[in-house]
Enzyme design. Structure first.
Site, PDB file in Angstrom:
ATOM      1  N   ILE A 180      25.386  16.637 -37.252  1.00  0.00           N
ATOM      2  CA  ILE A 180      26.365  15.919 -38.078  1.00  0.00           C
ATOM      3  C   ILE A 180      27.657  15.689 -37.295  1.00  0.00           C
ATOM      4  O   ILE A 180      28.160  14.563 -37.201  1.00  0.00           O
ATOM      5  CB  ILE A 180      26.644  16.698 -39.371  1.00  0.00           C
ATOM      6  CG1 ILE A 180      25.364  16.815 -40.204  1.00  0.00           C
ATOM      7  CG2 ILE A 180      27.747  16.020 -40.186  1.00  0.00           C
ATOM      8  CD1 ILE A 180      25.454  17.813 -41.340  1.00  0.00           C
ATOM      9  N   ASP A 199      33.160  24.163 -30.337  1.00  0.00           N
ATOM     10  CA  ASP A 199      31.811  24.639 -30.655  1.00  0.00           C
ATOM     11  C   ASP A 199      31.364  25.548 -29.532  1.00  0.00           C
ATOM     12  O   ASP A 199      31.083  25.091 -28.419  1.00  0.00           O
ATOM     13  CB  ASP A 199      30.838  23.467 -30.811  1.00  0.00           C
ATOM     14  CG  ASP A 199      29.486  23.904 -31.392  1.00  0.00           C
ATOM     15  OD1 ASP A 199      29.066  25.039 -31.107  1.00  0.00           O
ATOM     16  OD2 ASP A 199      28.877  23.110 -32.127  1.00  0.00           O
ATOM     17  N   CYS A 257      32.886  19.191 -45.303  1.00  0.00           N
ATOM     18  CA  CYS A 257      31.594  18.823 -45.900  1.00  0.00           C
ATOM     19  C   CYS A 257      30.506  19.781 -45.433  1.00  0.00           C
ATOM     20  O   CYS A 257      29.316  19.446 -45.510  1.00  0.00           O
ATOM     21  CB  CYS A 257      31.216  17.396 -45.522  1.00  0.00           C
ATOM     22  SG  CYS A 257      32.179  16.124 -46.346  1.00  0.00           S
ATOM     23  N   ALA A 258      30.900  20.959 -44.936  1.00  0.00           N
ATOM     24  CA  ALA A 258      29.929  21.905 -44.375  1.00  0.00           C
ATOM     25  C   ALA A 258      29.560  22.981 -45.398  1.00  0.00           C
ATOM     26  O   ALA A 258      28.547  22.870 -46.085  1.00  0.00           O
ATOM     27  CB  ALA A 258      30.487  22.518 -43.097  1.00  0.00           C
ATOM     28  N   ARG A 259      30.394  24.006 -45.502  1.00  0.00           N
ATOM     29  CA  ARG A 259      30.161  25.086 -46.455  1.00  0.00           C
ATOM     30  C   ARG A 259      31.505  25.581 -46.974  1.00  0.00           C
ATOM     31  O   ARG A 259      32.475  25.738 -46.221  1.00  0.00           O
ATOM     32  CB  ARG A 259      29.405  26.265 -45.799  1.00  0.00           C
ATOM     33  CG  ARG A 259      27.897  26.046 -45.683  1.00  0.00           C
ATOM     34  CD  ARG A 259      27.245  26.099 -47.052  1.00  0.00           C
ATOM     35  NE  ARG A 259      25.808  26.029 -47.026  1.00  0.00           N
ATOM     36  CZ  ARG A 259      25.096  24.932 -47.264  1.00  0.00           C
ATOM     37  NH1 ARG A 259      25.722  23.789 -47.495  1.00  0.00           N
ATOM     38  NH2 ARG A 259      23.774  24.962 -47.260  1.00  0.00           N
ATOM     39  N   ASP A 283      33.804  18.505 -50.118  1.00  0.00           N
ATOM     40  CA  ASP A 283      32.539  18.258 -50.805  1.00  0.00           C
ATOM     41  C   ASP A 283      31.829  19.568 -51.135  1.00  0.00           C
ATOM     42  O   ASP A 283      30.841  19.564 -51.860  1.00  0.00           O
ATOM     43  CB  ASP A 283      31.627  17.390 -49.932  1.00  0.00           C
ATOM     44  CG  ASP A 283      30.335  16.997 -50.626  1.00  0.00           C
ATOM     45  OD1 ASP A 283      30.413  16.353 -51.697  1.00  0.00           O
ATOM     46  OD2 ASP A 283      29.248  17.329 -50.114  1.00  0.00           O
ATOM     47  N   GLU A 288      30.077  26.871 -57.020  1.00  0.00           N
ATOM     48  CA  GLU A 288      29.649  25.553 -57.488  1.00  0.00           C
ATOM     49  C   GLU A 288      28.812  25.704 -58.756  1.00  0.00           C
ATOM     50  O   GLU A 288      27.911  26.545 -58.777  1.00  0.00           O
ATOM     51  CB  GLU A 288      28.851  24.838 -56.401  1.00  0.00           C
ATOM     52  CG  GLU A 288      29.674  24.581 -55.139  1.00  0.00           C
ATOM     53  CD  GLU A 288      28.914  23.842 -54.042  1.00  0.00           C
ATOM     54  OE1 GLU A 288      27.733  23.485 -54.272  1.00  0.00           O
ATOM     55  OE2 GLU A 288      29.488  23.617 -52.968  1.00  0.00           O
ATOM     56  N   HIS A 307      29.540  18.052 -53.929  1.00  0.00           N
ATOM     57  CA  HIS A 307      28.462  18.444 -53.010  1.00  0.00           C
ATOM     58  C   HIS A 307      27.379  17.367 -52.936  1.00  0.00           C
ATOM     59  O   HIS A 307      26.190  17.636 -53.110  1.00  0.00           O
ATOM     60  CB  HIS A 307      27.848  19.786 -53.434  1.00  0.00           C
ATOM     61  CG  HIS A 307      27.188  20.500 -52.280  1.00  0.00           C
ATOM     62  ND1 HIS A 307      27.110  21.867 -52.195  1.00  0.00           N
ATOM     63  CD2 HIS A 307      26.559  20.037 -51.160  1.00  0.00           C
ATOM     64  CE1 HIS A 307      26.466  22.219 -51.087  1.00  0.00           C
ATOM     65  NE2 HIS A 307      26.127  21.118 -50.447  1.00  0.00           N
ATOM     66  N   GLY A 310      25.017  14.999 -48.726  1.00  0.00           N
ATOM     67  CA  GLY A 310      23.638  14.801 -48.274  1.00  0.00           C
ATOM     68  C   GLY A 310      22.769  14.054 -49.254  1.00  0.00           C
ATOM     69  O   GLY A 310      21.542  14.049 -49.119  1.00  0.00           O
ATOM     70  N   ALA A 311      23.370  13.405 -50.237  1.00  0.00           N
ATOM     71  CA  ALA A 311      22.599  12.745 -51.287  1.00  0.00           C
ATOM     72  C   ALA A 311      22.439  11.262 -50.997  1.00  0.00           C
ATOM     73  O   ALA A 311      23.347  10.469 -51.270  1.00  0.00           O
ATOM     74  CB  ALA A 311      23.264  12.948 -52.650  1.00  0.00           C
TER      75      ALA A 311
END
Length: 364
Positions: A180, A199, A257-259, A283, A288, A307, A310-311
């Site tokens: 991603i 990273d 948008c990860a966790r 997101d 949740e 969330h 990924g939709a």
């Protein structure tokens, strides 16, 4: 004799999509006896089921549906110790997600069940949604959208101190450069941004021509926009808190948008209230659905989505296709491409017991 397969879909990765891809991947249709089960997610939020996380449905219904099945393909079904004990015929459990968090890998290994997953299935969708949140948060779209729907025309957003920022010419930091993060980096670079990446699993040559690899501290202090693309580990849990937010430039934007566990959201709200952060886009959340009393729902400057990064319909098809390909490999006696518990494939002719094939694959 046909191999019995349970296609345990839900309202996103539909059972019929799993069935269609299984039949495409295994041309000898008569070789499969496919049964279907529909789990309630996302109409009912996923949660903890026994010892596994982010699962949908119950152990009881899965045990009943799995009776006699050698293979299960699913997105959210809970693979627990109890399910494994009750379903001794099971040999392969394919999770159509980026990681098999709803499977007890240790128990599956003890029971000789290979667990596969679907890395990269939602990389494109999540990268695109990340870009949407970056753009929206950088220009304050969330607040003015809400105000306009309520009948308020925010002319003050043209005040210099209230204006947003552009991507072109900005320094943007990405924490994580996987499937991603690398896509987001390429898109931002094409828009004229200077992209920094942190990273620890990536070599400098892997980002060459797109971004520059730096320490987390340098990334935070230099970036006008920071976007998170890391998995939750002991090292990354709560990695963005008060101190690190304070090190970001005044007016910076934070996107996740990860966790949800990567961020201290109270610290974000404090920084927005104090005017240190200029905006945020999220997101994912620690809990949740987001609790009604959460400050995220009332603090100005935050763009929120439930969330859904990924939709996309494409993701559902990709997910089904990836796990169906694993089933085809399994039935041909070939090595599995994405086996999370490093079990060697079991020949479809004779189950002689799995052998350990060394350490597991790289991060999904």
């Amino acid at each position: 004799m046909p191999t019995t397969v349970l296609a345990a879909g839900d309202h996103f990765v539909l059972p019929r999509l799993l069935t269609e891809e299984l039949r495409n991947a295994v041309p000898e249709h008569g070789a499969l006896d496919i049964r279907e089960l529909r789990l309630p997610w996302p109409h009912t939020p996923f949660g903890k089921v026994a010892e596994v996380d982010e699962a949908s449905g119950t152990e009881e219904e899965l045990i009943e549906a799995l009776r006699g099945s050698r293979i299960c393909v699913t997105q959210m079904a809970p693979l627990t110790e109890r399910v494994l004990r009750a379903c001794p015929e099971l040999e392969l459990f394919c999770v159509s997600r980026g990681g098999p968090v709803n499977a007890n890998l240790e128990a599956a290994t003890r029971h000789g069940v290979a667990v596969c997953y679907a890395p990269g299935r939602n990389a494109v969708a999540t990268a695109e949604h990340t870009l949407a949140l970056i753009l929206a948060a950088a220009r304050g779209v969330g607040d003015v959208h809400t105000d306009l729907k309520r009948g308020t025309w925010r002319g003050d957003t043209y005040d210099y101190d209230n204006c947003g920022i552009e991507i072109d010419g900005s320094t943007i930091g990405l924490v994580g450069f996987g499937a991603i993060g690398s896509r987001v980096a390429r898109a931002l670079a094409a828009m004229g941004a200077t992209v920094l990446v942190h990273d620890p699993y990536v070599r400098p040559d892997a980002v060459a021509g797109v971004a520059r690899l730096v320490s987390l501290e340098e990334l935070l202090t230099r970036s006008r926009i920071v976007s998170l693309h890391a998995r939750v580990t002991d090292e990354t849990r709560g990695m963005i808190g008060h101190d690190r937010i304070a090190s970001m430039p005044r007016g910076a934007v934070l996107v996740n948008c990860a966790r949800g566990a990567l961020v201290d959201y109270d610290a974000v709200c404090d920084a927005l209230d104090a005017g240190h952060l200029g905006g945020a886009g999220f997101d994912v959340y620690p809990t949740e659905p987001v609790p009604a009393e959460s400050r995220l729902l009332t603090t100005p400057g935050i763009m929120l989505t439930p969330h859904i990064a990924g939709a996309s319909r494409e993701v559902a098809h990709k997910a089904a296709r990836i796990v169906a390909a694993e089933v085809a490999r399994f039935l041909r006696g070939e090595p599995l491409a994405h086996c999370a518990n490093a079990l060697a494939p079991v020949t479809p002719l004779c189950r002689s017991g799995p052998a350990m094939a060394g350490p597991g694959s790289a991060r999904p």
